[in-house]
Design a protein around this motif. Structure first.
Motif, PDB file in Angstrom:
ATOM      1  N   LYS A 108      22.243  12.905  -4.793  1.00 35.70           N
ATOM      2  CA  LYS A 108      23.170  11.830  -5.186  1.00 35.70           C
ATOM      3  C   LYS A 108      24.120  12.312  -6.281  1.00 35.70           C
ATOM      4  O   LYS A 108      25.335  12.134  -6.175  1.00 35.70           O
ATOM      5  CB  LYS A 108      22.362  10.616  -5.656  1.00 35.70           C
ATOM      6  CG  LYS A 108      23.176   9.459  -6.161  1.00 35.70           C
ATOM      7  CD  LYS A 108      23.784   8.678  -5.037  1.00 35.70           C
ATOM      8  CE  LYS A 108      24.444   7.432  -5.590  1.00 35.70           C
ATOM      9  NZ  LYS A 108      25.377   6.855  -4.657  1.00 35.70           N
ATOM     10  N   GLN A 133      16.546   3.620  -2.468  1.00 37.78           N
ATOM     11  CA  GLN A 133      17.888   4.101  -2.793  1.00 37.78           C
ATOM     12  C   GLN A 133      18.573   3.149  -3.767  1.00 37.78           C
ATOM     13  O   GLN A 133      19.205   3.590  -4.729  1.00 37.78           O
ATOM     14  CB  GLN A 133      18.732   4.248  -1.525  1.00 37.78           C
ATOM     15  CG  GLN A 133      18.308   5.399  -0.653  1.00 37.78           C
ATOM     16  CD  GLN A 133      19.251   5.615   0.519  1.00 37.78           C
ATOM     17  OE1 GLN A 133      20.448   5.392   0.407  1.00 37.78           O
ATOM     18  NE2 GLN A 133      18.699   6.057   1.640  1.00 37.78           N
ATOM     19  N   ASN A 134      18.462   1.854  -3.518  1.00 37.58           N
ATOM     20  CA  ASN A 134      19.082   0.860  -4.409  1.00 37.58           C
ATOM     21  C   ASN A 134      18.518   0.956  -5.822  1.00 37.58           C
ATOM     22  O   ASN A 134      19.257   0.902  -6.803  1.00 37.58           O
ATOM     23  CB  ASN A 134      18.901  -0.557  -3.862  1.00 37.58           C
ATOM     24  CG  ASN A 134      19.717  -0.804  -2.615  1.00 37.58           C
ATOM     25  OD1 ASN A 134      20.699  -0.120  -2.360  1.00 37.58           O
ATOM     26  ND2 ASN A 134      19.290  -1.774  -1.823  1.00 37.58           N
ATOM     27  N   ASN A 142      19.799   4.201  -7.384  1.00 37.03           N
ATOM     28  CA  ASN A 142      21.218   4.099  -7.701  1.00 37.03           C
ATOM     29  C   ASN A 142      21.443   3.285  -8.966  1.00 37.03           C
ATOM     30  O   ASN A 142      22.302   3.627  -9.788  1.00 37.03           O
ATOM     31  CB  ASN A 142      21.991   3.507  -6.526  1.00 37.03           C
ATOM     32  CG  ASN A 142      22.026   4.432  -5.334  1.00 37.03           C
ATOM     33  OD1 ASN A 142      21.786   5.635  -5.448  1.00 37.03           O
ATOM     34  ND2 ASN A 142      22.319   3.881  -4.169  1.00 37.03           N
ATOM     35  N   ASP A 181      23.074   4.828 -12.250  1.00 32.55           N
ATOM     36  CA  ASP A 181      24.280   4.208 -12.823  1.00 32.55           C
ATOM     37  C   ASP A 181      24.152   4.050 -14.333  1.00 32.55           C
ATOM     38  O   ASP A 181      25.107   4.239 -15.076  1.00 32.55           O
ATOM     39  CB  ASP A 181      24.558   2.840 -12.196  1.00 32.55           C
ATOM     40  CG  ASP A 181      25.121   2.929 -10.788  1.00 32.55           C
ATOM     41  OD1 ASP A 181      25.550   4.025 -10.373  1.00 32.55           O
ATOM     42  OD2 ASP A 181      25.118   1.882 -10.091  1.00 32.55           O
TER      43      ASP A 181
END
Length: 157
Positions: free
Chosen positions: A14, A98-99, A102, A106
């Motif tokens: 990522k 994944q969420n 992420n 972030d």
């Protein structure tokens, strides 16, 4: 629950696919730690992956991931796409994982490795695990997951 190696690979993929130039092994370990810590907080003690973190001098370290890279990487070595152990698994990681990752990336990926180290050094789970150790003493004490869960859950309020 997924394997820590899959989470590790996802983080590398990522960040590197987004052009990150700052993903040392030190930072990588801290991102793994925060992914687990916040999963424990958000999901009432449910682990994201099997694997514990030890309270090393430079902050939390997962021994399995450390051992995976110790022959070719040092503390500030840059993690690269070539370090991914199973690229196919990255795309197969379930959307809920994944969420979660992420969201963690972030928040925490913009920080440097040194900033993340400093942050963990000022948080109860690492402090508690290192109790009785001098700042530069080797320590392999396991960071208590219940402490992680309660500490980060309290930060949600």
């Amino acid at each position: 629950m997924v394997k820590i190696s899959e989470i590790s690979d996802y983080i590398i993929f990522k960040l590197k696919s987004e052009g990150a130039l700052d993903l040392s092994t030190l930072k990588h370990q801290k991102l793994l730690y925060y992914a687990q810590a916040w999963h424990l907080a958000f999901f009432e003690g449910e682990k994201l992956f099997e694997g514990e973190f030890q309270a090393w001098i430079h902050g939390p370290v997962n021994r399995e991931i450390y051992d995976l890279y110790k022959e070719k990487k040092y503390l500030y070595s840059e993690m690269m796409v070539e370090d991914i152990t199973n690229l196919a698994a990255v795309s197969l990681l379930a959307p809920q994982y994944q969420n979660h990752l992420n969201t963690i990336l972030d928040v925490y990926a913009p920080f440097t490795a040194t900033q993340l180290e400093y942050m963990t050094h000022n948080e109860l789970p690492w402090i508690e695990a290192r109790k009785g150790y001098s700042p530069y003493a080797r320590c392999e004490q396991i960071i208590n997951e219940k402490t992680m869960q309660s500490y980060y859950s309290a930060r949600l309020k």
